[in-house]
Motif scaffolding. Structure first.
Motif, PDB file in Angstrom:
ATOM      1  N   VAL A 279       0.837  -1.207   0.000  1.00 45.38           N
ATOM      2  CA  VAL A 279       0.000   0.000   0.000  1.00 45.38           C
ATOM      3  C   VAL A 279       0.866   1.249   0.000  1.00 45.38           C
ATOM      4  O   VAL A 279       0.577   2.241  -0.683  1.00 45.38           O
ATOM      5  CB  VAL A 279      -0.965  -0.004   1.207  1.00 45.38           C
ATOM      6  N   MET A 280       1.966   1.215   0.790  1.00 47.11           N
ATOM      7  CA  MET A 280       2.864   2.369   0.797  1.00 47.11           C
ATOM      8  C   MET A 280       3.435   2.623  -0.599  1.00 47.11           C
ATOM      9  O   MET A 280       3.473   3.770  -1.064  1.00 47.11           O
ATOM     10  CB  MET A 280       4.012   2.139   1.780  1.00 47.11           C
ATOM     11  N   VAL A 281       3.875   1.551  -1.272  1.00 46.02           N
ATOM     12  CA  VAL A 281       4.413   1.703  -2.630  1.00 46.02           C
ATOM     13  C   VAL A 281       3.342   2.272  -3.566  1.00 46.02           C
ATOM     14  O   VAL A 281       3.613   3.147  -4.387  1.00 46.02           O
ATOM     15  CB  VAL A 281       4.930   0.338  -3.143  1.00 46.02           C
ATOM     16  N   MET A 282       2.103   1.753  -3.419  1.00 48.97           N
ATOM     17  CA  MET A 282       1.015   2.242  -4.255  1.00 48.97           C
ATOM     18  C   MET A 282       0.756   3.730  -4.009  1.00 48.97           C
ATOM     19  O   MET A 282       0.605   4.524  -4.945  1.00 48.97           O
ATOM     20  CB  MET A 282      -0.259   1.451  -3.967  1.00 48.97           C
ATOM     21  N   LEU A 283       0.706   4.128  -2.716  1.00 43.76           N
ATOM     22  CA  LEU A 283       0.433   5.529  -2.403  1.00 43.76           C
ATOM     23  C   LEU A 283       1.568   6.441  -2.880  1.00 43.76           C
ATOM     24  O   LEU A 283       1.316   7.563  -3.335  1.00 43.76           O
ATOM     25  CB  LEU A 283       0.219   5.688  -0.901  1.00 43.76           C
TER      26      LEU A 283
END
Length: 598
Positions: A279-283
């Protein structure tokens, strides 16, 4: 942006392309936004498998295939939408250019007296290019980016409202600061455009009159004058660009601080377990996608400002008042009920003045009957050419009435009026192309027999027949490949082919040598036969053969009478006759003031 919207609305026939571009932008945004989700899922699986948790290589490969499919779809849709954007820009350029030319052709002669030809061309190129460049860039790049941005804000808000708030604050603040900067930018841009217009106008003039430039050895002066305007534009650009980039550095620095805060929040919350690594990479990817419009904002605003300046110039021309009853607006009217009675031409208490308000003609009263040959005599600038311009309604009378065939020229569609009048100007005014095209100018389909008959009567076949391609010979810009006498005979042939009942000869042989003048005069004699003819002549021998002479003094009619009558009255014509035989320099100068040569 109102003018940009006006342009898109005016070109509403392009709506299929507009719709295609919108749908393409949505598809591009969708494929772009799905990629971070796929990468996030793959990242979480990799992290899980690396830690000995659940996950398979097969699932990772399927995610990689999905990523490939999204990437290929994004590339395909981007290029299809780009093609539509390119096509839209080119078709829009065609629409705007044709409408601009259409508008110029509807404007009165007075407008062109106040504008340089090169300025009109420069304005066309700059304004329409800036508009179409902006729309092409917007369609191909920024519109999909805007859709992506709004989607990013919604997705980010779902995961972290604080991140969404920071992103939402950035854009209106950046746009507001940019708008403040742009006010000064526009002032510099308009000043630069003024220099470009003047330089472009002078450039066109110098190229069109290159023989004069070379004859008077003014090449250095012309290039220095041309370069000076560009030097001024460079100086203005230095001020404009320096101010813009100083402000842009400040804006970007503020944004860098904001994005630092966003990344810090992401890193800390992920470390605290609020987000998974995926999720961090996506955000982070979504935030970078949101940052991209900011990085290109300066270019967008720069292009937008040029488009706004260009559209303002475009609509300033489009807002000019049309010539009343102009041929493009009244082309459906092909005839009117002319009167067969005399006078054919009538001036009734006519005054005329240009924009400065000073009257050039005052209280002109004159009636000219069918078949009459009338010569106008007066000092240069005394209103002779203005009189015939009023007849053709190239300018409207300030007061009084000018009538042709019993109808006021103010009430007759000018296309119908001007078809009644044939004109041979002092400047033959030919166009690039062939002799055929120039003789048949404005006549539609013309047979070789008609061309030959007109050229023969104009005494032009003697040289046309010697040319290898005859009527199909290319004559160059403004007929540069022909001599003065040849050009003028083409002009006479054109008037003969038009076969109008009223003829205007505006110093038609004044620029010719004696031999060429005799050849052209023979054609003119043929042309005048049976027509109502108005002559602004430069030789007393021509004036002496007319039915009546009208002398002008200080913008008023001084005398009207036959050559024999005016020869004995002591007026202007009698004075010119006496001066003709004199060899004194002062008398020659006096003749020259009337445009008379021996």
């Amino acid at each position: 942006m109102r003018d940009i919207v006006r342009i898109l609305t005016a070109a509403r026939q392009l709506w299929p392309l507009y719709l295609g571009i919108v749908l393409g932008a949505v598809a591009i945004a969708a494929t772009s936004l799905l990629m971070p989700f796929v990468i996030a899922a793959a990242t979480d699986i990799v992290v899980s498998m690396a830690a000995g948790g659940p996950g398979t290589i097969a699932s990772l490969m399927w995610l990689a295939v999905a990523l490939l499919g999204l990437s290929l779809a994004n590339s395909l849709i981007s290029n299809i939408t780009g093609y539509w954007g390119d096509l839209m820009a080119t078709r829009l350029r065609r629409i705007l250019s044709v409408r601009y030319f259409h508008k110029l052709l509807r404007l009165p002669q007075r407008y062109f007296d106040n504008e340089l030809t090169g300025t009109l061309i420069s304005r066309l190129n700059r304004s329409i290019t800036s508009i179409t460049d902006f729309l092409q860039m917007f369609a191909n790049n920024f519109f999909p980016m805007l859709i992506t941005l709004f989607a990013v804000l919604i997705i980010t808000a779902f995961y972290s409202p604080w991140l969404a708030v920071l992103l939402i604050i950035i854009y209106p603040t950046f746009v507001w600061l940019t708008a403040l900067t742009s006010k000064r930018w526009q002032v510099w841009e308009h000043r630069k455009n003024d220099h470009y217009d003047v330089a472009g106008g002078r450039f066109a003039e110098a190229i069109a009159q290159m023989r004069v430039v070379k004859s008077f050895v003014t090449e250095r002066g012309e290039v220095d004058r041309f370069a000076a305007h560009y030097d001024d534009a460079v100086g203005l650009t230095a001020q404009q660009s320096s101010f813009w980039h100083r402000m842009d550095t400040a804006r970007r620095s503020v944004l860098d601080v904001v994005f630092f805060a966003i990344y810090a929040i992401l890193f800390v919350q992920t470390a605290q377990g609020a987000f998974s690594i995926g999720v961090m990479v996506m955000l982070i990817q979504l935030v970078n996608m949101a940052r991209q419009p900011v990085a290109s904002m300066s270019y967008l605003v720069d292009t937008t400002q040029r488009a706004l300046a260009g559209s303002a110039e475009y609509f300033r021309v489009m807002g000019e008042v049309d010539e009343p009853n102009n041929p493009l607006e009244a082309e459906h009217i092909s005839t009117v009920d002319w009167s067969d009675a005399d006078p054919v031409i009538n001036f009734d208490h006519v005054d005329f003045g240009y924009d400065d308000g000073e009257l050039v003609l005052t209280d002109i009263n004159l009636a000219i009957d069918r078949g009459e040959k009338v010569a106008f005599v007066g000092e240069s600038g005394g209103g002779k050419t203005t009189l015939v311009n009023l007849i053709m309604r190239l300018y409207p009378a300030t007061s009084g009435t000018v009538s042709v065939h019993g109808l006021s020229v103010a009430d007759v569609p000018v296309g119908v009026l001007r078809r009644e009048i044939g004109v041979v100007f002092q400047d033959a005014s030919l166009f690039s192309g062939t002799i055929r095209e120039n003789i048949a100018y404005g006549m539609g389909e013309v047979t070789d027999e008609q061309l030959t008959a007109a050229a023969t009567r104009a005494n032009a076949m003697s040289f046309i027949s010697r040319l290898s391609k005859g009527f199909d010979t290319e004559i160059g810009e403004r007929g540069v490949k022909l001599s003065g006498g040849q050009k003028q005979r083409i002009s006479v042939a054109r008037a003969l082919l038009k076969d109008a009942p009223i003829l205007v000869l505006d110093e038609a042989t004044s620029s010719l040598d004696t031999k060429a003048e005799r050849a052209v005069q023979a054609g003119l004699d043929e042309l005048m036969e049976g027509r109502t003819t108005l002559i602004i002549a430069h030789r007393l021998s021509t004036i002496s053969s007319v039915d009546r002479i009208v002398t002008l003094r200080d913008g008023r009619i001084d005398e009207v009478g036959s050559p024999a009558e005016l020869a004995t009255t002591g007026g202007i014509y009698a004075e010119l006759l006496s001066l003709q035989a004199s060899t004194r320099k002062a008398d020659k100068a006096r003749l020259a003031r009337f445009g008379i040569v021996r």
